[in-house]
Design an enzyme around this catalytic site. Structure first.
Site, PDB file in Angstrom:
ATOM      1  N   HIS A   1      41.628   4.071  59.225  1.00 40.79           N
ATOM      2  CA  HIS A   1      39.868   4.119  57.900  1.00 40.79           C
ATOM      3  C   HIS A   1      40.888   5.528  57.241  1.00 40.79           C
ATOM      4  O   HIS A   1      40.720   5.206  56.048  1.00 40.79           O
ATOM      5  CB  HIS A   1      39.120   4.472  58.955  1.00 40.79           C
ATOM      6  CG  HIS A   1      38.069   5.258  58.036  1.00 40.79           C
ATOM      7  ND1 HIS A   1      37.650   6.038  57.554  1.00 40.79           N
ATOM      8  CD2 HIS A   1      36.300   4.676  57.018  1.00 40.79           C
ATOM      9  CE1 HIS A   1      36.936   6.566  56.481  1.00 40.79           C
ATOM     10  NE2 HIS A   1      36.567   4.951  56.404  1.00 40.79           N
TER      11      HIS A   1
ATOM     12  N   GLU B   1      42.814   3.628  54.877  1.00 43.09           N
ATOM     13  CA  GLU B   1      42.464   3.149  53.340  1.00 43.09           C
ATOM     14  C   GLU B   1      41.619   3.963  52.667  1.00 43.09           C
ATOM     15  O   GLU B   1      42.257   3.188  51.736  1.00 43.09           O
ATOM     16  CB  GLU B   1      40.953   2.233  54.036  1.00 43.09           C
ATOM     17  CG  GLU B   1      40.097   1.473  53.700  1.00 43.09           C
ATOM     18  CD  GLU B   1      38.428   1.906  53.924  1.00 43.09           C
ATOM     19  OE1 GLU B   1      38.037   2.276  53.065  1.00 43.09           O
ATOM     20  OE2 GLU B   1      38.181   1.597  54.899  1.00 43.09           O
ATOM     21  N   HIS B   2      41.262   4.746  53.144  1.00 43.36           N
ATOM     22  CA  HIS B   2      41.033   6.165  51.817  1.00 43.36           C
ATOM     23  C   HIS B   2      42.000   6.257  50.891  1.00 43.36           C
ATOM     24  O   HIS B   2      42.473   5.902  49.546  1.00 43.36           O
ATOM     25  CB  HIS B   2      40.669   7.123  52.451  1.00 43.36           C
ATOM     26  CG  HIS B   2      39.169   7.373  52.182  1.00 43.36           C
ATOM     27  ND1 HIS B   2      38.172   7.887  52.430  1.00 43.36           N
ATOM     28  CD2 HIS B   2      38.744   6.348  53.797  1.00 43.36           C
ATOM     29  CE1 HIS B   2      37.339   7.692  52.560  1.00 43.36           C
ATOM     30  NE2 HIS B   2      37.267   6.579  53.105  1.00 43.36           N
TER      31      HIS B   2
ATOM     32  N   GLU C   1      32.501  12.497  55.511  1.00 44.82           N
ATOM     33  CA  GLU C   1      31.924  11.078  55.824  1.00 44.82           C
ATOM     34  C   GLU C   1      31.410  11.246  57.732  1.00 44.82           C
ATOM     35  O   GLU C   1      30.504  10.483  57.899  1.00 44.82           O
ATOM     36  CB  GLU C   1      33.427   9.842  55.221  1.00 44.82           C
ATOM     37  CG  GLU C   1      31.957   8.193  55.817  1.00 44.82           C
ATOM     38  CD  GLU C   1      33.305   7.383  55.738  1.00 44.82           C
ATOM     39  OE1 GLU C   1      34.562   7.801  55.191  1.00 44.82           O
ATOM     40  OE2 GLU C   1      32.733   6.341  55.459  1.00 44.82           O
TER      41      GLU C   1
END
Lengths: 454, 446
Positions: free
Chosen positions: B72, B75-76, B152
């Site tokens: 993840h 991905e950022h 997040e």
């Protein structure tokens, strides 16, 4: 009862279409050619044929909202919409659910600050049976007492659960500070206190007064021709009538009600400060709407392209998301910036927000920013018409907010005519570094330097 | 130069000097670039926007202990620039052309998409092929983005009592399976991820042989294929794919977890181990979850919310769309005068009934109609058509998408009782309960 209504509909069948026009829109001409028709009972139909999937979407927008309810009965519009599907003179709530579910159809209602919508999504093969149910629900609701009490309990319980969400808490408080007693200042659901007070008679009266075909707009979008749509409306909704014009109890916004400044901390055991910053904004029909749209995109509406996201997320790493909004309603809406950051950074984020507002008020935006914002707003406009559902939801708004039959065609022009000077002008006019409201939900002891300088 | 696919019968498109052998199924066609990278093209002339999607077969299940969340975070970082395009320039360029772009990470895969008008598809093709190999992974950007992801996590889990309970319940339900970890990662793991870790992860998994492309919309397939061959087709295959093989051992006896956290109302999750698609039982499990909780006429709503009023809301959820077995999950909020235990009992009563008595023909038919209808209704855009196609490709073959509803249609009344008995076993369940702790009482409204 229903059969009689249908018969009435058949008798009236041939006199009905008062106006019918085809609207061609240069950009989206192929995708969105909608036809508009007003029936003899005053109901406006907007229709688009689109065969992307074998389905039909219907959306009915009714001018019934918190604007029409008395303050002591806040939540009346919502409770009316939520119980209208809970039984008709011939069908129980359970029977309705059974019929709707067995087709894989969805029939939902929702209320916004300006209107109520009833929304139907169905496969094409079930369109007749689905509209039959919709018509029974809309025209013949029984508003059974036990159903009302049951719904009240669920709404009150869900409201209570919503109070777990920091974003809900700050938005509720923010609205209440700014709007005071004006209906936009309360929750659409009302409060447990006001909901409890609402009686069956109040709901029936509200329904009879405000659920009127001449104050309603229906969109029918999907795998269905114009003629089919007109025939269906005639068959199922033409007997919808309203006795007389309602005595207009609609609330008007008085300037004195509005608060300019406010500050509140809601102390919660949270790892993040949830911050909302802002003040009164503009109404949808404001002539500066398009300049404000461009301004907002550049400031904080444009996702990763916006100034707030670039500074607060990308440069400073202080948040997962920060965004600004102008919610525009019939009356003045809100300008707000919402952001979450760890408690310790709340003060720093607030200062950054003020810095960005000052900047956009004092210096013209760059050529690139202006160009990019326009390109996005114009280029992404067709996305509002990407699916049948989106089209069905959007078309009635064009009519309701009187954006003009040529709105889709003109949108590009509206946006492209905005200049740098316009942006600075509206930034000065509709944003402020002084008279704003801040609400923070977070761990109070960890929040630093968050109190506004007076 | 595109590699021969399957079916020679539908060999029709010969463009320029390049032979394109195409297997056609509905409006979807499968192709291979000259480096054998797979491409799926979906012609959808109704859609005003095209969707470009690249699917990398790497997700949270591929993460080593101590580095959960790395897929993840990577991905950022994919939005933070290459030598050619600076940080965020990617998104800006898409937005400037009226498009949107985003990405998401799941347990099994990471998907990047751009929705943009078909005439501008060159932009995502150039950008995506560039960042497949040339990602910068700047040290400073890594540090800042790690903080963003921690925010997040605070937003989605630490400060959200129901999501936190979900995370805890899943981790207890699965003791061994690498599905036990949250996709976003555990807080300390996120904090420990360094630039080198990300670079290694990127090198290992971001390569043509571990990815496929889907383009949907009003597209010129031949032109698109040529562009893809000129860009992605030239990228060398140099993945170093490591798959972590885990198998969840059998559970013997109920597990239970309590979370005490500031909240307004209690909450409950109940999970059972369940197989994944296309296991033959997955269809019946999906129909079962629909019978239990799809719509207001479903069993759980009708009985627990409407009649007994023991729940404010309640759900049953099963999706077989995972590469490995996951869970059948139920949950809900007790109504105000009831406890989580009351709701638990009521849910378990409903499950007992499903096991004891056959469901009716009507209920079965209704559930099938609901599944069919939402499957069709969801695919009303190029983006969603491509998304559904990709999900089936991740599970082994995109063609299964067109056979999926047949499988649902074939489920019989006896199958429902069979899967309920087989999987919804009291000794194989995990229960998670949220007990709200309160601040000071009295100042609260509602």
């Amino acid at each position: 009862m229903t059969e009689r209504n249908n018969l009435l509909g058949l008798i009236l069948l041939f006199v009905l279409v008062l106006t019918s026009l085809t609207l061609c829109n240069s950009n989206l001409a192929e995708a969105i050619q909608y036809k508009k028709t007003v029936f003899s009972n005053g109901l406006t139909l907007l229709h688009v044929e689109r065969k992307s999937i074998p389905a039909v979407m219907v959306n009915i927008l009714i001018e019934a909202s918190p604007l029409q309810e008395p303050a002591e009965m806040a939540g009346l519009a919502n409770l009316t919409a939520k119980t209208i599907t809970d039984g008709t003179k011939t069908l129980t709530s359970k029977e309705i659910n059974e019929i709707v579910d067995s087709m894989g159809t969805s029939l939902t209602t929702s209320v916004s600050y300006d209107y109520t919508t009833i929304s139907l999504t169905t496969l094409k093969k079930n369109i007749n049976r689905s509209l039959d149910i919709l018509s029974k629900v809309l025209l013949d609701p029984s508003f059974d007492n036990s159903e009302i009490e049951r719904k009240k309990q669920i709404i009150i319980g869900s409201l209570r659960q919503s109070h777990e969400e920091p974003s809900f808490l700050i938005n509720k408080e923010f609205r209440s500070i700014i709007y005071g007693d004006f209906p936009y200042g309360r929750l659409i659901e009302g409060s447990s206190e006001t909901i409890s007070k609402i009686k069956r008679e109040d709901i029936i009266k509200f329904y009879k007064t405000y659920y009127r075909p001449d104050k309603s707009i229906i969109s029918v979008v999907g795998d269905i021709t114009y003629d089919e749509a007109v025939q269906l409306i005639k068959k199922y909704l033409l007997s919808w009538s309203s006795e007389s014009a309602p005595t207009d109890k609609t609330n008007k916004m008085g300037v004195s009600q509005i608060n300019l400044k406010g500050f509140k901390i809601i102390d919660r055991d949270l790892t993040q400060a949830n911050i909302i910053f802002g003040h009164l904004g503009i109404e949808r029909q404001n002539e500066d709407f398009y300049a404000v749209s461009v301004l907002n995109y550049i400031l904080g509406g444009g996702g990763f392209a916006s100034r707030l996201m670039k500074t607060v997320r990308d440069d400073l790493g202080l948040t997962y998301g920060i965004s600004s909004h102008f919610t525009t309603n019939k009356h003045k809406g809100l300008f707000s910036i919402e952001v979450q950051t760890k408690n310790e950074s709340a003060g720093q984020v607030l200062r950054e927000i003020l810095k960005q507002i000052k900047d956009i008020q004092s210096n013209p935006v760059s050529d690139d920013e202006l160009k990019d914002a326009k390109a996005f707003l114009v280029g992404s406009f067709p996305r509002r018409f990407e699916t049948n559902r989106k089209i069905a939801d959007f078309l009635p708004l064009i009519e309701f907010y009187r954006l003009g039959d040529d709105y889709i065609e003109k949108y590009e022009q509206y946006i492209n005519s905005v200049t740098k000077e316009d942006i600075m002008r509206v930034a000065k006019k509709y944003l402020t570094q002084q008279d704003y409201t801040v609400v923070i939900a977070g761990k109070k002891e960890l929040l630093k330097d968050v109190t506004p300088q007076q | 130069m595109i590699k021969v696919s399957k079916n020679i019968l539908i060999l029709v498109s010969i463009v320029l000097l390049v032979f394109i052998y195409t297997y056609s199924f509905a409006e979807t066609t499968e192709h291979f670039l000259k480096n054998t990278m797979k491409v799926l093209l979906i012609k959808d002339s109704q859609s005003p926007f095209a969707s470009f999607q690249i699917w990398y077969k790497v997700g949270s299940k591929d993460e080593p202990v101590g580095k959960t969340g790395i897929s993840h975070l990577l991905e950022h970082m994919m939005f933070k620039g290459t030598e050619k395009y600076g940080s965020k320039e990617f998104s800006n360029m898409i937005q400037r052309h009226g498009g949107t772009d985003n990405a998401f990470t799941t347990k099994d895969y990471t998907m990047y998409f751009q929705n943009i008008s078909a005439k501008n598809l060159d932009i995502p093709i150039n950008l995506e092929s560039d960042r497949m190999t040339n990602l910068k992974l700047d040290e400073k950007e890594v540090i800042s983005e790690r903080e963003v992801v921690k925010e997040e996590r605070r937003l989605r889990y630490e400060d959200d009592p129901q999501n936190k309970l979900y995370e805890d319940t899943i981790a207890l339900s699965l003791m061994v399976s690498n599905y036990r970890n949250p996709i976003i990662g555990w807080m300390n793991d996120i904090a420990s991820i360094q630039r080198e870790d990300l670079y290694e992860h990127y090198k290992n998994y971001y390569s043509p042989e571990n990815a496929f492309i889907i383009v949907a919309g009003d597209i010129d397939k031949d032109a698109i294929l040529k562009r893809l061959d000129d860009t992605f087709g030239k990228i060398k295959k140099d993945a170093n794919i490591k798959r972590i093989k885990t198998k969840e051992p059998e559970q013997n006896g109920e597990r239970r977890i309590i979370l005490k956290k500031e909240a307004e109302l209690p909450y409950i999750f109940i999970t059972y181990h369940a197989p994944n698609f296309p296991h033959k039982d997955s269809y019946a499990l999906e129909v079962l979850s629909s019978i239990l909780s799809s719509g207001k006429s479903s069993r759980l709503y009708k009985s627990l919310v409407y009649e007994k009023k023991v729940a404010l809301n309640v759900f049953a959820s099963y999706s077989g769309f995972y590469q490995n077995p996951f869970l059948f999950i139920l949950g809900g909020t007790p109504n105000m005068s009831f406890s989580a235990n009351d709701l638990e009992k009521a849910i378990l009563d409903e499950i007992r009934q499903i096991k004891d008595t056959l469901v009716s023909e009507n209920e079965l038919e209704k559930a099938k109609n609901q599944i069919e209808s939402s499957f069709i209704l969801a695919q009303d855009s190029a983006h969603m058509k491509a998304l559904y196609t990709g999900i089936f490709e991740i599970l082994g073959d995109w063609r299964m998408k067109d056979r999926y509803l047949e499988g649902i249609r074939a489920v019989k009344i006896e199958d429902i009782r069979y899967v309920a008995k087989k999987y919804l076993d009291d000794d194989k369940k995990t229960v998670g309960i949220l007990i709200p702790t309160k601040r000071d009482k009295g100042d609260r409204k509602e």
